[in-house]
Design an enzyme around this catalytic site. Structure first.
Site, PDB file in Angstrom:
ATOM      1  N   GLU A 179       0.847  -1.201   0.000  1.00 64.83           N
ATOM      2  CA  GLU A 179       0.000   0.000   0.000  1.00 64.83           C
ATOM      3  C   GLU A 179       0.881   1.250   0.000  1.00 64.83           C
ATOM      4  OE1 GLU A 179      -3.511  -0.333   2.439  1.00 64.83           O
ATOM      5  OE2 GLU A 179      -3.283   1.754   3.115  1.00 64.83           O
ATOM      6  N   GLU A 228      -3.069  10.312   2.956  1.00 67.44           N
ATOM      7  CA  GLU A 228      -4.211  10.368   3.860  1.00 67.44           C
ATOM      8  C   GLU A 228      -4.262  11.728   4.549  1.00 67.44           C
ATOM      9  OE1 GLU A 228      -4.702   5.873   5.503  1.00 67.44           O
ATOM     10  OE2 GLU A 228      -2.880   6.926   6.139  1.00 67.44           O
ATOM     11  N   ASP A 242       0.119   5.372   0.546  1.00 65.24           N
ATOM     12  CA  ASP A 242      -0.988   6.217   1.007  1.00 65.24           C
ATOM     13  C   ASP A 242      -0.722   7.711   0.922  1.00 65.24           C
ATOM     14  OD1 ASP A 242      -2.408   3.947   1.831  1.00 65.24           O
ATOM     15  OD2 ASP A 242      -1.566   4.014   3.850  1.00 65.24           O
TER      16      ASP A 242
END
Length: 336
Positions: A157, A161, A159
């Site tokens: 993953e 955010e 990210d």
């Protein structure tokens, strides 16, 4: 000297008349005193005005002014509409597309998420995003790459955010990289957190991930804010991923480690996306495919101007770096 020369009369023309001379002397004294008092009053006022102008100018250019990266990779990639590149992943009743702008929202019943139509093994992935002002503690608005559906419990993953906040405190932009996820129950995150040099609730700004076989670069308005190089296969995501976006309740950790929770008296919590960018090598594409470059040179290296812009961001707006956290087990993050 020019000021006094202008206001002092010639004494030679009045040398024979002492009375007139005394009158002229009194007039001269009044004139000089009047102008001297006026300038004594105005000098500090002008000084304060000049100081204020210089302070504002300096603050704008060195603290709030975004440095030019010199190269703008987002301008090289055509924008997609939502329907051209994505579909709803969950919470369809909390998602709306209107004139090319996607709106997703979280309330007490649900959040929402979306997913790219295709899977990629490298590329440039971005969108213009506008965040909600006010109380958003506990809420995460995101744009990220993941292969969790293909490798549950052992996924990769990357990210971007936005960690919600409370009034008077800025949003935190968290960048993160997972490699082979949490298969053993021990999640190893590689978080770097930033505050932004602008208010992300006032307008749309471009956020992007550039993932190549040799590095991952996170960008904000084309300014590189973080570079994560491939130092070994064990610390770099190599398996294909989809691009996702979502808004969801992460009250347990999102805002000051869970100190502030999502408060649904402020619902709905809204995230807005537009100008989607998807350009790269699909999982089923030819092996000769190469992702877009982050820099103007033929190599993948950032230019000196881009490196200077990234250093400016990290010097002024970096809030957390996992590599510098003494509480982390550094045997698990050898890339540091």
């Amino acid at each position: 000297m020019l000021f006094f020369h202008k206001h002092i009369p010639s004494f030679n023309s009045f040398a024979s008349n002492s009375s007139i001379l005394r009158n002229k002397h009194m007039a001269l004294h009044f004139t000089i005193s009047h102008h001297f008092s006026f300038h004594c009053f105005m000098a500090p006022v002008l000084y304060l005005i000049l100081t204020l102008i210089l302070t504002i100018s300096s603050s704008s250019s060195t603290v709030h002014g975004q440095p030019s990266p010199g190269y703008y990779p987002s301008s090289k990639i055509n924008s997609l509409s939502f329907d051209q590149g994505f579909r709803n992943r969950w919470g369809p009743q909390h998602q709306r597309v209107d004139q090319g702008e996607l709106t997703i929202w979280l309330d007490r019943s649900s959040g929402s998420g979306f997913k790219s139509l295709r899977q990629y093994r490298s590329g440039y992935f971005g969108a213009a995003i506008k965040l909600q002002p006010g109380y958003t503690a506990g809420v995460i608005t995101s744009l990220y790459l993941s292969n969790n559906e293909d490798h549950p419990g052992n996924h990769d993953e990357v990210d971007i955010e936005f960690l919600g906040t409370i009034p008077g405190k800025p949003y935190t932009l968290q960048t993160n990289v997972y490699i082979r996820g949490s298969g053993d129950g021990n999640i190893i995150g590689r978080e770097m957190q930033f505050h932004l040099w602008f208010d992300p609730t006032q307008d749309f700004h471009n956020y992007a991930i550039l993932w190549t076989p040799s590095e991952i670069i996170f960008l904000v308005d084309d300014v590189p804010i973080r570079r994560y190089p491939r130092k070994s296969d064990a610390t770099f995501p190599l398996r294909p991923m989809y691009l996702y976006g979502s808004i969801w309740d992460a009250s347990s950790w999102a805002t000051e480690n869970g100190r502030y929770k999502a408060n649904y008296q402020y619902q709905p919590f809204v995230g807005r996306y537009k100008n989607f960018k998807l350009a790269g090598c699909t999982a089923d594409g030819p092996a000769t495919c190469r992702p877009p470059s982050a820099s103007p040179s033929s190599s993948s290296d950032l230019s000196q101007q881009q490196l200077s812009a990234m250093a400016w961001v990290q010097r002024n707006y970096l809030a957390y770096n996992y590599c510098h956290d003494p509480n982390r087990d550094h045997t698990q993050i050898p890339e540091c």
